[in-house]
Design a protein around this motif. Structure first.
Motif, mmCIF file in Angstrom:
data_model
loop_
_atom_site.group_PDB
_atom_site.id
_atom_site.type_symbol
_atom_site.label_atom_id
_atom_site.label_comp_id
_atom_site.label_asym_id
_atom_site.label_seq_id
_atom_site.Cartn_x
_atom_site.Cartn_y
_atom_site.Cartn_z
ATOM 1 N N LEU A 175 23.071 34.339 14.735
ATOM 2 C CA LEU A 175 24.034 34.040 15.792
ATOM 3 C C LEU A 175 23.485 32.997 16.763
ATOM 4 N N ALA A 176 22.181 32.798 16.721
ATOM 5 C CA ALA A 176 21.572 31.842 17.645
ATOM 6 C C ALA A 176 22.113 30.436 17.407
ATOM 7 N N ALA A 177 22.239 29.705 18.510
ATOM 8 C CA ALA A 177 22.706 28.320 18.423
ATOM 9 C C ALA A 177 21.777 27.500 17.525
ATOM 10 N N GLU A 178 20.529 27.936 17.497
ATOM 11 C CA GLU A 178 19.534 27.275 16.663
ATOM 12 C C GLU A 178 19.933 27.279 15.175
ATOM 13 N N ALA A 179 20.474 28.404 14.749
ATOM 14 C CA ALA A 179 20.891 28.517 13.348
ATOM 15 C C ALA A 179 22.027 27.549 13.043
ATOM 16 N N ARG A 180 22.941 27.407 13.994
ATOM 17 C CA ARG A 180 24.046 26.493 13.773
ATOM 18 C C ARG A 180 23.553 25.052 13.711
ATOM 19 N N ALA A 181 22.644 24.725 14.614
ATOM 20 C CA ALA A 181 22.084 23.373 14.630
ATOM 21 C C ALA A 181 21.359 23.095 13.316
ATOM 22 N N LEU A 182 20.719 24.132 12.812
ATOM 23 C CA LEU A 182 19.989 23.990 11.560
ATOM 24 C C LEU A 182 20.933 23.705 10.382
ATOM 25 N N VAL A 183 22.068 24.401 10.374
ATOM 26 C CA VAL A 183 23.069 24.149 9.330
ATOM 27 C C VAL A 183 23.573 22.714 9.444
ATOM 28 N N GLU A 184 23.827 22.264 10.670
ATOM 29 C CA GLU A 184 24.283 20.884 10.863
ATOM 30 C C GLU A 184 23.270 19.880 10.321
ATOM 31 N N ASP A 185 21.999 20.115 10.638
ATOM 32 C CA ASP A 185 20.955 19.208 10.155
ATOM 33 C C ASP A 185 20.863 19.231 8.634
ATOM 34 N N ALA A 186 20.970 20.423 8.064
ATOM 35 C CA ALA A 186 20.883 20.542 6.603
ATOM 36 C C ALA A 186 22.024 19.773 5.942
ATOM 37 N N ILE A 187 23.207 19.822 6.531
ATOM 38 C CA ILE A 187 24.354 19.088 5.975
ATOM 39 C C ILE A 187 24.128 17.583 6.107
ATOM 40 N N GLU A 188 23.634 17.165 7.262
ATOM 41 C CA GLU A 188 23.364 15.741 7.476
ATOM 42 C C GLU A 188 22.355 15.198 6.471
ATOM 43 N N ALA A 189 21.418 16.039 6.062
ATOM 44 C CA ALA A 189 20.347 15.596 5.163
ATOM 45 C C ALA A 189 20.800 15.501 3.704
ATOM 46 N N LEU A 190 22.006 15.973 3.389
ATOM 47 C CA LEU A 190 22.465 15.962 1.993
ATOM 48 C C LEU A 190 22.825 14.544 1.543
ATOM 49 N N PRO A 191 22.749 14.291 0.226
ATOM 50 C CA PRO A 191 23.274 13.022 -0.283
ATOM 51 C C PRO A 191 24.775 12.920 0.046
#
Lengths: 223, 82
Positions: A151-167
């Motif tokens: 639930l932490a905002a950190e987890a959401r930011a992490l998902v955003e970064d992971a998506i940005e890093a995709l081809p």
């Protein structure tokens, strides 16, 4: 739970609601224009970014798209949904820009068979194929995730970064399907993908985001 | 003999998206569900995928820069005048 708010596929007849939108736009209703841009800009940007390299150029492509929409709305004949039509304009503009930039389109490589497979989970997590009793079973199995940390905002930011890093192609598919809530049909039609390729891209994208979360939780839980 | 038909965990993780999409053809779907009924690791794995999808649905939508939004409105007003 997964959000399911699919509209009924791309070939739907234009709804009464949509006819009203089209008429209002033809009449120059600024509020309707703002409403439409607010609704579609995120997806338009996502799709544009498959074709062009920079965010700035993607924004220009979105601008040009709306100009194309305004110039063409008088002649819009409702043979496709308004959404389909808008995204077709975007794709044409984005492809032209990509060609001008000398870029090859990211989907072409995926249509070829024999593309290197990317496993959802690394082979080191499984027992080797020659294992006597349990070949291919977990050697390090996944642990249930602690809900509160997700639930932490950190987890959401992490998902955003992971998506940005995709081809780009994987990023586009997961963005449209899982962020914007598009149906598989809409996604295939807009991106010009077969159903199978769409699913392969989604699978790779989701697998990588899951892995990013797993790594994050392993660090925060056990450190 | 059922050994031949059993799915390994390594195979299962590659079928998860098809499964969650409802696109896994019948004998495979049954094999997958049979597998997870006896495998904690894979059950947790599928649960993690579901959580991943739910979290992805909650990320922020990308937005145009304020300058670009301004420009968009200006485009509209120009178009209306023309």
């Amino acid at each position: 739970m997964t959000r399911r708010r699919y509209s009924r596929g791309m070939e739907q007849v234009v709804s009464a609601d949509e006819s009203r939108l089209v008429e209002a736009l033809q009449a120059g209703d600024e509020r309707v224009f703002e409403q439409l841009t607010r609704e579609y800009n995120a997806s338009l940007l996502r799709v544009a970014q498959i074709y062009v390299t920079s965010r700035a150029v993607a924004e220009e492509v979105v601008q040009e798209t709306w100009l194309g929409v305004l110039r063409g709305i008088e002649r819009f004949e409702a043979r496709s949904s308004l959404k389909t039509w808008i995204f077709r304009i975007l794709t044409n503009i984005a492809k032209t820009r990509a060609q001008r930039e000398g870029r090859t389109l990211p989907f072409s490589a995926l249509e070829r068979p024999g593309t290197v497979p990317e496993p959802a989970v690394g082979p080191e997590r499984f027992l080797p194929p020659e294992h006597e009793r349990w070949p291919g079973h977990w050697s390090a199995k996944p642990e249930p995730w602690p809900e509160d940390q997700l639930l932490a905002a950190e987890a959401r930011a992490l998902v955003e970064d992971a998506i940005e890093a995709l081809p780009p192609a994987q990023r586009a598919v997961i963005s449209l399907r899982d962020v914007e809530g598009w149906s598989p049909d809409e996604t295939c039609n807009t991106l010009g993908l077969t159903e199978t390729n769409q699913r392969v891209l989604l699978h790779r994208a989701r697998s990588k985001v899951r892995l990013a979360l797993e790594d994050y939780l392993a660090e925060t839980t056990y450190e | 003999m059922s050994e031949i038909e059993q799915l390994s965990c390594q195979e299962l993780v590659e079928l998860v998206t098809e499964y969650l999409e409802g696109a896994l053809p019948e004998p495979d779907r049954a094999r997958l569900e049979d597998h997870i009924s006896g495998c904690d690791g894979c059950r947790d794995y599928i649960e993690q995928m579901r959580t991943t999808i739910a979290l992805t649905a909650g990320v922020r939508h990308v937005e145009l820069s304020p300058a670009a939004e301004e420009a968009l409105l200006a485009t509209f007003r120009d178009w209306k005048k023309s």
